[in-house]
Design a protein around this motif. Structure first.
Motif, mmCIF file in Angstrom:
data_model
loop_
_atom_site.group_PDB
_atom_site.id
_atom_site.type_symbol
_atom_site.label_atom_id
_atom_site.label_comp_id
_atom_site.label_asym_id
_atom_site.label_seq_id
_atom_site.Cartn_x
_atom_site.Cartn_y
_atom_site.Cartn_z
ATOM 1 N N THR A 267 -2.880 16.434 0.889
ATOM 2 C CA THR A 267 -1.883 15.564 -0.322
ATOM 3 C C THR A 267 -2.182 16.025 -1.491
ATOM 4 O O THR A 267 -3.414 15.749 -2.001
ATOM 5 C CB THR A 267 -2.002 14.171 -0.096
ATOM 6 O OG1 THR A 267 -1.827 13.884 1.637
ATOM 7 C CG2 THR A 267 -0.769 13.795 -0.462
ATOM 8 N N PRO A 268 -1.151 16.566 -2.363
ATOM 9 C CA PRO A 268 -1.339 16.770 -3.888
ATOM 10 C C PRO A 268 -2.021 15.514 -4.372
ATOM 11 O O PRO A 268 -1.410 14.421 -4.423
ATOM 12 C CB PRO A 268 -0.145 17.431 -4.050
ATOM 13 C CG PRO A 268 0.972 16.736 -3.056
ATOM 14 C CD PRO A 268 0.104 16.641 -1.727
ATOM 15 N N PRO B 210 -2.157 5.750 -1.642
ATOM 16 C CA PRO B 210 -2.544 4.634 -0.874
ATOM 17 C C PRO B 210 -4.118 4.042 -1.451
ATOM 18 O O PRO B 210 -4.149 2.964 -1.216
ATOM 19 C CB PRO B 210 -2.557 5.048 0.334
ATOM 20 C CG PRO B 210 -2.628 6.463 0.635
ATOM 21 C CD PRO B 210 -1.952 6.772 -0.672
ATOM 22 N N ARG C 167 0.694 -1.219 0.008
ATOM 23 C CA ARG C 167 0.058 0.166 0.075
ATOM 24 C C ARG C 167 0.723 1.300 0.148
ATOM 25 O O ARG C 167 1.328 1.621 1.159
ATOM 26 C CB ARG C 167 -0.942 0.068 1.275
ATOM 27 C CG ARG C 167 -2.248 0.810 0.972
ATOM 28 C CD ARG C 167 -3.251 0.423 2.468
ATOM 29 N NE ARG C 167 -2.186 1.118 3.417
ATOM 30 C CZ ARG C 167 -2.292 1.988 4.032
ATOM 31 N NH1 ARG C 167 -3.408 2.827 3.406
ATOM 32 N NH2 ARG C 167 -1.785 2.374 5.085
ATOM 33 N N PRO C 168 0.806 1.904 -1.147
ATOM 34 C CA PRO C 168 0.465 1.661 -2.318
ATOM 35 C C PRO C 168 1.099 0.347 -2.933
ATOM 36 O O PRO C 168 2.298 0.334 -2.681
ATOM 37 C CB PRO C 168 0.588 2.875 -3.378
ATOM 38 C CG PRO C 168 1.582 3.568 -2.408
ATOM 39 C CD PRO C 168 1.668 3.258 -1.356
ATOM 40 N N ALA D 70 -4.512 9.422 1.503
ATOM 41 C CA ALA D 70 -5.184 9.492 2.675
ATOM 42 C C ALA D 70 -5.879 10.683 3.276
ATOM 43 O O ALA D 70 -6.870 10.788 4.136
ATOM 44 C CB ALA D 70 -4.135 8.712 3.626
ATOM 45 N N TYR D 71 -5.060 11.770 2.897
ATOM 46 C CA TYR D 71 -5.536 13.136 3.194
ATOM 47 C C TYR D 71 -5.790 14.021 2.402
ATOM 48 O O TYR D 71 -5.038 13.972 1.157
ATOM 49 C CB TYR D 71 -4.333 13.699 4.273
ATOM 50 C CG TYR D 71 -4.021 12.987 5.251
ATOM 51 C CD1 TYR D 71 -4.681 12.955 6.419
ATOM 52 C CD2 TYR D 71 -2.766 12.392 5.284
ATOM 53 C CE1 TYR D 71 -4.259 12.046 7.561
ATOM 54 C CE2 TYR D 71 -2.091 11.509 6.748
ATOM 55 C CZ TYR D 71 -3.065 11.444 7.531
ATOM 56 O OH TYR D 71 -2.668 10.411 8.513
#
Lengths: 102, 399
Positions: free
Chosen positions: B188-189, B82, B54-55, B184-185
């Protein structure tokens, strides 16, 4: 087209079947060292990536690991606070360090 | 293991000669080829060399590279974020074209297969960081051996034809590609790539098929951008959105990642990093030996056939040279059929080992521009560990 026709006729096809259902990516139990600060590593790193990413880097300097933690915070916007960032850096250097500060 | 030890010794030895820590200067050597395939198989794949779940990050073993096309179930896998969808419904999936266009489009997979001319291209897709383990000190990133690559017959629709249908507005200059992988966030770009419209040619396609089958899920099912000649960072997977713009947008994966020093040798040292960098874009000339493998034993006086593949960024392979005497003399290998300038060119070279003991087999590809692979040690270090294309050296033992 041929595939779509086949699909309607048989309502199943070997190729499509693989993605018609959810695929399951296996979980790999990477053997990571237990140690001081591991809780923070588990909480903050595992959200985005497996431990494979850490293990794959090999033994590295404190500066290298600090740089990695900073990159996660600055570039990838991981919500890691200053206290945890230091704990993670120490854990990485202690368990996956090469003994060199720089 | 032997090879690693050898490098350790040679690094230590050269450090002693120079009287400094040569490690700090940045060195390049043969990539790590000691990794074994994992016992875990990923969806639609055989067990491969596994760096992460993951990833997912999977590498193809070198022994696969004796043929022009890399089988889908052994094709390497590299995702950046991910969260990748675990379910795609091919009946409802659409790709959106928007931005600086006359008419926004939403195209289903079926429409792609029926409303446009269907085309095929044979092309190599290679991670810019393929062979990164050749660099010391190690640049951050996955420490790939040389199997973060593959070659397939891609089938799909020309990007040009799709853009023609949407109609470009005056001033359209850049195209952004976005896939369905998610971070996940929220902050995040996203993994978005941009290319300049001028770079587009008829070989750039949106592919739904790879080697005669649907794209494997992990290789970007149901649609991916195929950008022949370019490193794989631009080959966006699970392609969902194409946005035409008049301006270049600043993006992490364009501005910070996948860049090399902007100088002649594309190199730098760890203490003196280049100030100016440029994107990695077009692949350089390279080859690998798929057989025999490092550490193999071959029989004295037997008929050995060395096999491998060679490729470049689309100029085409002119010849592959083999050396059995550590680079003193070179002989031409036989090239198999030319399957297009973006494809692997398979080569073979037969010989009878006459001397017992250790033997180094080296392969060097030369493209139609006359560009040839350098020796590993002559490649300058760079902080991202990109674009390694050293002459492959395989150590075998004649018994």
């Amino acid at each position: 087209m041929k595939k779509i026709v086949l699909l309607t006729a048989l309502s199943i096809s070997a190729l499509f079947a693989q993605v018609k259902e959810s695929v399951e990516v296996p979980y790999i139990p990477f053997e990571i060292k237990m140690g001081k600060g591991f809780d923070a590593v588990q909480a903050d790193c595992l959200m985005c990536h497996s431990f494979g990413y850490i293990l794959n880097q090999g033994p590295q300097s404190r500066k290298f690991w600090r740089g990695k933690v900073d990159k996660m915070i600055e570039e990838f916007k991981a919500p890691i606070d200053k206290k945890d960032a230091k704990i993670i850096e120490d854990y990485l250097f202690e368990n996956y360090g090469n003994g060199k500060e720089q | 293991m032997k090879r690693r030890d050898f490098f350790k010794t040679s690094i230590a030895a050269s450090a002693a000669v120079l009287g400094t820590t040569s490690l700090a200067a940045g060195e390049t050597h043969q990539p790590n080829e000691t990794r074994q395939v994992s016992k875990y198989a990923f969806p639609e794949k055989r067990p491969l060399i596994t760096y992460s779940d993951r990833p997912p990050l999977l590498e193809t073993p070198l022994s696969v590279f004796t043929q022009e096309f890399t089988p889908n179930d052994q094709f390497f896998v590299r995702w950046h974020l991910p969260d990748i969808p675990t379910h795609i419904d091919p009946d409802t999936y659409t790709i959106h074209i928007n931005g600086f266009v006359k008419k926004e489009l939403k195209i289903s997979i079926q429409e792609l297969k029926t409303d446009f001319e269907q085309v095929e291209v044979n092309a190599v897709v290679q991670c810019g960081g393929n062979s990164r383990s050749a660099f010391t000190p190690i640049p951050g990133g996955i420490q790939w051996g040389s199997g973060a690559m593959g070659c397939a017959k891609w089938k799909g629709v020309r990007l040009k034809d799709i853009l023609d249908k949407a109609g470009l507005l005056e001033g359209a200059k850049w195209i952004g590609f976005n896939g369905r992988e998610k971070a996940a966030y929220f902050k995040t770009p996203n993994f978005v790539r941009e290319i300049e419209i001028d770079e587009l040619d008829d070989h750039v396609i949106i592919a739904y098929e790879m080697n005669g089958e649907d794209l494997p899920y992990l290789n970007g099912y149901p649609l991916r951008l195929v950008l022949p000649g370019y490193y794989s960072d631009s080959w966006v997977k699970m392609l969902s959105n194409i946005t035409v713009t008049d301006k270049y947008k600043s993006l992490f994966f364009m501005d910070k990642a996948y860049r090399v020093p902007d100088n002649e040798c594309e190199c730098e040292t760890p203490e003196n990093l280049a100030k100016k960098t440029k994107p990695i874009t077009i692949m350089n000339v390279k080859s690998v030996i798929g057989y025999p493998e490092n550490g193999a034993k071959i029989y004295h006086n037997s008929q050995v056939v060395v096999r491998g593949v060679a490729w470049d960024g689309g100029y085409g392979i002119n010849k592959v040279l083999i050396s059995l005497d550590d680079g003193k003399t070179w002989e031409e290998a036989e090239l198999k059929e030319d399957l297009g300038r973006y494809s692997y060119r398979a080569f073979l070279f037969g010989f009878k080992p006459k001397k017992y003991g250790k033997l180094n087999i080296m392969a060097k590809a030369v493209n139609s521009l006359g560009e040839e692979q350098p020796l590993s040690k002559d490649i300058g270090w760079n902080r991202g560990g990109y674009k390694y294309n050293g002459i492959h050296v395989v150590n075998v033992e004649v018994v």
